[in-house]
Each structure stands twice: as structure tokens, then as C-alpha cells.
Motif scaffolding. Structure first.
Motif, PDB file in Angstrom:
ATOM      1  N   MET A 104      -4.581  -8.750   2.934  1.00 11.93           N
ATOM      2  CA  MET A 104      -5.773  -8.720   2.088  1.00 11.93           C
ATOM      3  C   MET A 104      -6.640  -9.953   2.286  1.00 11.93           C
ATOM      4  N   ASP A 164      -9.242  -1.363  -1.736  1.00  7.76           N
ATOM      5  CA  ASP A 164      -7.820  -1.616  -1.957  1.00  7.76           C
ATOM      6  C   ASP A 164      -7.513  -1.715  -3.446  1.00  7.76           C
ATOM      7  N   ASN A 220     -11.591  -5.059   0.136  1.00 10.64           N
ATOM      8  CA  ASN A 220     -10.871  -5.495  -1.065  1.00 10.64           C
ATOM      9  C   ASN A 220     -11.158  -4.564  -2.234  1.00 10.64           C
ATOM     10  N   TYR A 279      -9.451  -9.246   4.465  1.00  7.86           N
ATOM     11  CA  TYR A 279     -10.311  -8.109   4.149  1.00  7.86           C
ATOM     12  C   TYR A 279     -11.735  -8.546   3.843  1.00  7.86           C
ATOM     13  N   GLU A 295       0.811  -1.210   0.000  1.00 10.85           N
ATOM     14  CA  GLU A 295       0.000   0.000   0.000  1.00 10.85           C
ATOM     15  C   GLU A 295       0.851   1.269   0.000  1.00 10.85           C
ATOM     16  N   TRP A 337       1.500  -7.928   2.261  1.00  9.89           N
ATOM     17  CA  TRP A 337       0.296  -7.186   1.871  1.00  9.89           C
ATOM     18  C   TRP A 337      -0.807  -8.160   1.456  1.00  9.89           C
TER      19      TRP A 337
END
Length: 261
Positions: free
Chosen positions: A73, A84, A81, A76, A30, A69
Motif C-alpha cells: 500500500m 483498497d 488507496n 499505491y 486483500e 500488504w
């Protein structure tokens, strides 16, 4: 500005943005996504710049998403998601829509999301030893966010194969299918990119910006009366612009145009 995941250098009319996480094969997280989005926005507004090179430190250009990362996820929600993925999409759009021409210098392997980075650039040059791979389906995923740029670069037919098989393919194959514009020996990569940059910075900055936008707007558009009228308006606008008039005058007067002085 101090960048956490990038090295940014400006030398004259050229900016070089270097992915600088060699310890994880320049996989992005990110922070990388936010920094790339920000730096291309800033460089695009810099009137002194004529071109940008996107490069990488270490043995790989970009291995796609960072494993830590990806672990994050995995927990998530669907909405998390989606948010993102929207940030990743904005990063790619920032490169693609940057008003400056962007050259990808691909010195090492380029996988998954890394191929999206390369495809979002205007011109890509790869070392002859580079391997490419759209590996998403091996992980139960699809290359959705990068697909608009990758399919534009390699074409639908090649994308159908490599999206589905996740096969690795060589720099020579990437050149054959049009994904990269040139392949160079490792020790000639810098010189090859430098020649392209030299050509870019020698041209009218305004015309280069408008030519980039022209390709993006016209590619795939239906050949209709509206498109014909639009392209006629564009050439009329550029002919009457300051740089358009200066370019024609300098050619007729057999002298260098003002933007080279």
C-alpha cells in the motif's frame, strides 16, 4: 469451497468463521478481506443458519493489517488507496449488515483493524487476558474505515481517548466502555459463547433478523413522527407475519413454536 485464510464450519444452525493465519497473528490482507466479504454474503443467504460466530486460531484474534500488504500500500497512488480502502469498508459492511446475528469470540489480542472486525459483529465476548489497541496514529494513520463501527461500539468519549492515544487497554476496560458485551476466563470462553448462541438459535429467525435491522435503523435516529410511524408499521408487519402469528399462538397454547421443532 477451499478458503485460503479462513476455516469455515457449519454445524446444524450455527456457522463458525475462523481467521486462520496464526503465523501473522491473523492480520488481514486483500485475500482475507475478499474471503470474509464473500463468506458473510453466502452465510447470510443460507436459510438453514440461525447464527454465525467469528473466531480466530492462534494466540491473537487479529492484529489488523498484514505488514506485507501495508508495504504494498505504501507504493499505491491516492486512487489505488481509495479503492483498497473501499474493499475493507465493504468487508466490514458485509459483517454488520449480515441478516444473521454474528458473535465475535475474541480469544487473543485485538488491534487496529481487528477491532473493526469485532465492532462490526452484533455481540462480542472476550477472554479476560485480551488486550485491545487502536494503534493507527503510531504509524501516522487514522482508524477511518473502522470508525463507524468502533465508535458505535465504544461511544464517542472513549473513542476520543483511544483513537488519539493509541494506548493498549484490557478486556475489563473494553467491557466497562461497552466495546465488548462479556468477559470470560480463557477456559470459559467457549461455554460463554455457546450460551449466547443457544439463546440466538432458540428465537424466531425472522424476528431476530428484523430486530437486528431495527437496532441499526433506530439507533441515533431523531425521535420524530416519521420514526414513530415506521416503528408502528414494523410491529404491525411482524405481528401479521407467519412466525409472529405462530409465536403468539404457541405461547397461548403453552407449546414450543414451530421454529424449534
Amino acid at each position: 469451497m477451499n478458503w485460503q485464510t479462513l476455516d469455515v464450519k457449519i454445524e446444524g444452525k450455527l456457522a463458525t468463521v475462523t481467521l486462520n493465519r496464526p503465523e501473522v497473528r491473523n492480520a488481514f490482507n486483500e485475500t482475507t478481506i475478499a474471503e470474509i466479504t464473500q463468506v458473510f454474503g453466502e452465510l447470510g443467504r443460507d436459510e438453514n443458519l440461525r447464527a454465525i460466530v467469528l473466531a480466530a486460531n492462534g494466540p491473537a484474534f487479529c492484529a489488523g493489517a498484514d505488514l506485507n500488504w501495508m508495504k504494498k500500500m505504501a507504493g499505491y497512488t491516492h486512487e489505488e488507496n481509495r479503492a483498497d480502502a473501499a474493499q475493507l469498508a465493504e468487508m466490514l459492511r458485509a459483517i454488520y449488515a449480515c441478516p444473521k446475528p454474528v458473535v465475535a469470540k475474541i480469544q487473543g489480542d485485538c488491534y487496529a483493524g481487528g477491532m473493526g472486525l469485532a465492532a462490526a459483529c452484533d455481540i462480542s465476548v472476550a477472554s479476560e487476558t485480551v488486550n485491545f489497541c487502536l494503534s493507527e496514529v503510531k504509524l501516522g494513520l487514522i482508524p477511518a474505515t473502522i470508525s463507524p463501527y468502533v465508535i458505535k461500539a465504544m461511544g464517542e468519549n472513549a473513542a476520543r481517548r483511544y483513537f488519539l492515544t493509541a494506548e493498549r487497554f484490557s478486556a475489563q476496560e473494553a467491557h466497562r466502555i461497552g466495546f465488548v458485551h462479556a468477559v470470560a476466563a480463557a477456559d470459559a470462553l467457549d461455554a460463554t459463547v455457546a450460551e449466547i448462541v443457544k439463546a440466538l438459535v432458540s428465537n424466531s429467525p425472522h424476528a431476530v433478523k428484523e430486530a437486528k435491522r431495527l437496532v441499526q435503523d433506530v439507533a441515533g435516529a431523531p425521535l420524530c413522527a416519521e420514526l414513530i410511524a415506521d416503528t408502528a408499521l414494523r410491529i404491525a408487519d411482524i405481528r401479521s407475519s407467519d412466525e409472529g402469528r405462530e409465536g403468539v399462538r404457541s405461547f397461548l397454547e403453552k407449546r414450543k413454536p414451530g421454529w424449534l421443532e
